[in-house]
Design a protein around this motif. Structure first.
Motif, PDB file in Angstrom:
ATOM      1  N   ALA B 202      36.066  66.292  56.215  1.00 13.24           N
ATOM      2  CA  ALA B 202      37.193  65.583  57.202  1.00 13.24           C
ATOM      3  C   ALA B 202      38.202  66.612  58.578  1.00 13.24           C
ATOM      4  O   ALA B 202      39.351  66.693  57.349  1.00 13.24           O
ATOM      5  N   CYS B 203      37.421  67.664  58.911  1.00 20.04           N
ATOM      6  CA  CYS B 203      38.057  68.292  59.680  1.00 20.04           C
ATOM      7  C   CYS B 203      37.809  69.000  60.751  1.00 20.04           C
ATOM      8  O   CYS B 203      36.702  68.943  60.597  1.00 20.04           O
ATOM      9  N   ASN B 204      38.690  69.106  61.743  1.00 19.28           N
ATOM     10  CA  ASN B 204      37.690  69.360  63.481  1.00 19.28           C
ATOM     11  C   ASN B 204      38.424  71.021  63.896  1.00 19.28           C
ATOM     12  O   ASN B 204      38.468  71.032  64.978  1.00 19.28           O
ATOM     13  N   SER B 205      39.099  71.370  63.020  1.00 20.72           N
ATOM     14  CA  SER B 205      39.624  72.620  63.187  1.00 20.72           C
ATOM     15  C   SER B 205      39.616  73.818  63.321  1.00 20.72           C
ATOM     16  O   SER B 205      38.460  74.431  62.289  1.00 20.72           O
ATOM     17  N   LYS B 206      38.992  74.276  64.497  1.00 22.11           N
ATOM     18  CA  LYS B 206      38.892  75.737  64.196  1.00 22.11           C
ATOM     19  C   LYS B 206      39.362  76.735  64.580  1.00 22.11           C
ATOM     20  O   LYS B 206      39.215  77.834  64.415  1.00 22.11           O
ATOM     21  N   ASP B 207      40.661  76.317  63.935  1.00 14.99           N
ATOM     22  CA  ASP B 207      41.355  77.612  63.865  1.00 14.99           C
ATOM     23  C   ASP B 207      41.851  78.490  62.189  1.00 14.99           C
ATOM     24  O   ASP B 207      40.317  78.170  61.721  1.00 14.99           O
ATOM     25  N   LYS B 208      42.052  79.291  62.334  1.00 16.67           N
ATOM     26  CA  LYS B 208      41.921  80.437  61.336  1.00 16.67           C
ATOM     27  C   LYS B 208      42.333  79.635  59.827  1.00 16.67           C
ATOM     28  O   LYS B 208      43.020  79.250  60.101  1.00 16.67           O
ATOM     29  N   GLY B 209      41.548  80.201  59.040  1.00 22.77           N
ATOM     30  CA  GLY B 209      42.594  80.144  57.962  1.00 22.77           C
ATOM     31  C   GLY B 209      43.646  79.800  57.439  1.00 22.77           C
ATOM     32  O   GLY B 209      44.604  78.501  56.883  1.00 22.77           O
ATOM     33  N   SER B 210      44.383  80.999  58.044  1.00 17.24           N
ATOM     34  CA  SER B 210      45.693  81.098  57.561  1.00 17.24           C
ATOM     35  C   SER B 210      46.677  80.483  58.920  1.00 17.24           C
ATOM     36  O   SER B 210      48.202  79.602  58.252  1.00 17.24           O
ATOM     37  N   THR B 211      46.123  79.944  59.684  1.00 11.34           N
ATOM     38  CA  THR B 211      46.427  79.108  60.554  1.00 11.34           C
ATOM     39  C   THR B 211      46.991  77.889  60.055  1.00 11.34           C
ATOM     40  O   THR B 211      47.619  77.250  60.440  1.00 11.34           O
ATOM     41  N   VAL B 212      45.420  76.933  59.976  1.00 15.25           N
ATOM     42  CA  VAL B 212      45.551  75.839  59.372  1.00 15.25           C
ATOM     43  C   VAL B 212      46.781  75.538  58.833  1.00 15.25           C
ATOM     44  O   VAL B 212      46.822  74.194  58.000  1.00 15.25           O
ATOM     45  N   ARG B 213      45.989  76.565  57.551  1.00 19.26           N
ATOM     46  CA  ARG B 213      47.494  76.471  56.216  1.00 19.26           C
ATOM     47  C   ARG B 213      48.530  76.129  56.514  1.00 19.26           C
ATOM     48  O   ARG B 213      49.010  75.949  55.989  1.00 19.26           O
ATOM     49  N   LYS B 214      49.032  76.471  57.563  1.00 18.63           N
ATOM     50  CA  LYS B 214      50.603  76.768  57.779  1.00 18.63           C
ATOM     51  C   LYS B 214      51.014  75.205  58.684  1.00 18.63           C
ATOM     52  O   LYS B 214      52.162  74.579  58.359  1.00 18.63           O
ATOM     53  N   TYR B 215      49.824  74.379  58.654  1.00 17.73           N
ATOM     54  CA  TYR B 215      49.692  72.894  59.549  1.00 17.73           C
ATOM     55  C   TYR B 215      50.088  72.046  59.190  1.00 17.73           C
ATOM     56  O   TYR B 215      49.820  70.881  59.050  1.00 17.73           O
ATOM     57  N   CYS B 216      48.817  72.210  58.327  1.00 17.09           N
ATOM     58  CA  CYS B 216      48.142  70.943  57.795  1.00 17.09           C
ATOM     59  C   CYS B 216      47.492  71.137  56.447  1.00 17.09           C
ATOM     60  O   CYS B 216      46.705  72.477  56.163  1.00 17.09           O
ATOM     61  N   SER B 217      47.166  70.794  54.874  1.00 18.48           N
ATOM     62  CA  SER B 217      47.162  70.677  53.930  1.00 18.48           C
ATOM     63  C   SER B 217      46.174  70.156  54.173  1.00 18.48           C
ATOM     64  O   SER B 217      45.320  70.852  52.487  1.00 18.48           O
ATOM     65  N   VAL B 218      45.382  69.282  54.142  1.00 17.17           N
ATOM     66  CA  VAL B 218      43.759  68.819  54.832  1.00 17.17           C
ATOM     67  C   VAL B 218      42.980  69.871  55.236  1.00 17.17           C
ATOM     68  O   VAL B 218      42.113  68.906  55.057  1.00 17.17           O
ATOM     69  N   GLY B 219      43.347  70.549  55.594  1.00 17.79           N
ATOM     70  CA  GLY B 219      42.039  71.245  56.734  1.00 17.79           C
ATOM     71  C   GLY B 219      41.474  72.139  56.463  1.00 17.79           C
ATOM     72  O   GLY B 219      41.365  72.727  55.176  1.00 17.79           O
ATOM     73  N   CYS B 220      40.038  71.810  56.584  1.00 19.38           N
ATOM     74  CA  CYS B 220      39.145  73.694  56.396  1.00 19.38           C
ATOM     75  C   CYS B 220      39.909  75.088  56.438  1.00 19.38           C
ATOM     76  O   CYS B 220      39.989  74.985  58.205  1.00 19.38           O
ATOM     77  N   ILE B 221      39.589  75.444  55.861  1.00 15.49           N
ATOM     78  CA  ILE B 221      39.920  76.978  55.910  1.00 15.49           C
ATOM     79  C   ILE B 221      39.560  77.413  56.416  1.00 15.49           C
ATOM     80  O   ILE B 221      39.719  78.706  56.290  1.00 15.49           O
ATOM     81  N   GLY B 222      37.639  77.780  56.356  1.00 17.35           N
ATOM     82  CA  GLY B 222      36.806  78.468  55.946  1.00 17.35           C
ATOM     83  C   GLY B 222      36.576  78.861  55.402  1.00 17.35           C
ATOM     84  O   GLY B 222      36.012  80.575  55.036  1.00 17.35           O
TER      85      GLY B 222
END
Lengths: 196, 274
Positions: B202-222
């Motif tokens: 349930a994530c579509n973010s292709k950003d780096k894990g550290s970036t994802v962590r900053k804006y979303c707590s349920v995103g895939c961090i790879g």
């Protein structure tokens, strides 16, 4: 001479599309290409002329003698709906490609206020049977004329560069507005100068 | 006197109606158009949803194209699936391979109001594409669900709705796989997946894990933990985003439980928002 006056009035001065703004749905919907526009135009001429003649008959022979002229709107709608259904069947049988090209716009003639408009206008102007018929034909002719003009303009527009926001209907509406401005040149003075 | 007038009105209008009705009935006999029998059969075999997934304007135009031989692919009806394709083949007297899997749409994002960070406050019209036109949406994450529900409006069978958490969710039982929501979604967070798939990322973010962590707590961090947890396959991490390899039929539970942000979730119906 009255017939010439009626023809000029309904084709140019009181053009249904560009000065009375009746029946705009097929005007925008079917004016993308020349072929369907011609078919639609003739279908409208046919329906309008027959509708104005038959509604005159009903008005003069049924509604006036019985004193129930207040029923004109509902009876006219009834007649027009029946007529359009007949035209639809006839076109489906005789010209399937045209039937397909017209699509939803053919049944929409039923609810086209231009057809009801010509019936009501003819009654209100105290036209006779022949005058109503001519008014119907010329109003349909005016419809066809404008549809043809619009279709040819829109066909040319297809090959031109148009800003993305104007593509499709918006530029069609702008075109229609400009055409309506041009048609304002035809007014009652033209009629007076022509036939006195 | 008045009553007679009412009677006149009644009789004239109903008489006119009767005359017109009989006239039309007669005319319809004269102008009958013989419908093609095969085409009618094909039309009846199709579900009649007119969703346009086949690429034609509606079920009848698809039937017409098949009948006239213009269209040779009989498996284009997504809502009907293999059952309809079989029927079509039977009518056309052909044999086709109907081993196609039913595809359904799903939102690959669970970032709600409290979870995601926002870059500005949007108060424009409630349309995802309008929102996306402004700096790729009001969320800091440019890949997630914008939540304005353009897909809900476009769905022909009301399979998409807000769930009890206020997030957009597709009911896979209702979904007919017409892909209209996939087309309308500006971020591409709405994606097609096989009906039988049990889990989704349930994530579509292709950003780096550290970036994802900053804006979303349920995103895939790879973090590739899911790859490690199911060594036989089933997960693939590319561009810092895990995707499920749906061809793999093994167990995915261990990986889902191990996921540190819990973004590998079950694809099951959620209770609807009241």
């Amino acid at each position: 001479m009255t017939y010439v006056g009626i023809i000029i009035t309904f084709v140019f001065i009181n053009n249904f599309l560009l000065s009375q703004f009746l029946g705009l749905c097929p005007f925008i919907g079917v004016s993308k290409n020349m072929g369907p526009a011609i078919g639609m135009g003739f279908a409208v001429i046919f329906v309008m002329s027959l509708a104005s003649l038959i509604t005159w008959m009903i008005y003069a022979w049924i509604l006036i003698p019985l004193g129930i002229t207040y029923l004109q709107t509902i009876t006219f709608i009834l007649v027009i709906a029946g007529l359009v259904q007949l035209v639809e069947m006839a076109i489906q049988k005789t010209a399937p490609p045209l039937y397909k090209a017209l699509g939803i716009y053919l049944p929409l003639i039923t609810t086209n206020c231009a057809v009801l408009g010509i019936a009501l206008i003819a009654v209100r102007s105290n036209y006779g049977a022949m005058e109503s018929f001519v008014a119907g034909i010329s109003a349909g002719g005016g419809f066809l004329l404008v549809l043809l003009l619009m279709a040819s303009i829109r066909e040319k527009l297809d090959t031109e560069w148009i800003p993305k926001v104007f593509k499709g209907e918006p530029i069609a509406f702008v075109t229609a507005g400009l055409m309506a401005l041009a048609f304002m040149a035809f007014d009652k003075a033209l009629l007076r100068n022509l036939i006195g | 006197m008045n009553l007679i007038k009412v009677l006149y009105a009644f009789l004239s209008v109903s008489g006119l109606g009767i005359v017109l009705g009989i006239g039309l009935a007669y005319a319809s006999k004269i102008f009958t158009v013989k419908k093609n029998e095969k085409r009618e059969k094909l039309e009846n075999a199709l579900p009649g949803l007119n969703c346009g997934a086949c690429g034609y304007a509606g079920c009848s135009s698809y039937a017409e194209a098949i009948e006239s031989g213009e269209e040779t692919v009989l498996t284009k009806c997504a809502p009907g699936g293999s059952a309809v394709a079989e029927k079509l083949a039977e009518i056309m007297g052909e044999k086709i391979d109907v081993s196609m899997e039913k595809m359904v749409a799903q939102v690959h994002c669970r970032g709600g109001n409290e979870i995601s960070k926002y870059q500005y406050e949007y108060s424009g019209i409630k349309d995802c594409n309008a929102l996306y036109a402004m700096f790729d949406g009001d969320k800091v994450c440019n890949y997630g669900c914008l939540g304005l529900g353009s897909c809900i409006k476009v769905c022909p069978v009301d399979a998409i709705s807000y769930d009890s958490e206020g997030l957009v969710w597709v009911d896979k039982e209702e979904c007919i796989g017409c892909e209209k929501c996939v087309e309308v979604c500006p971020t591409g967070v709405m994606q097609m997946m096989p009906y039988s798939a049990d889990y989704i990322v349930a994530c579509n973010s292709k950003d780096k894990g550290s970036t994802v962590r900053k804006y979303c707590s349920v995103g895939c961090i790879g973090c590739k933990l899911c790859e490690k947890k199911s060594p036989e396959g089933g997960f693939k991490v590319e561009n810092f985003l895990a995707t499920i390899d749906y061809k793999f039929n093994g167990e995915r539970r261990a990986a889902a439980e191990a996921c540190p942000t819990h973004c590998i979730i079950k694809n099951e119906p959620h209770p609807k928002k009241k």
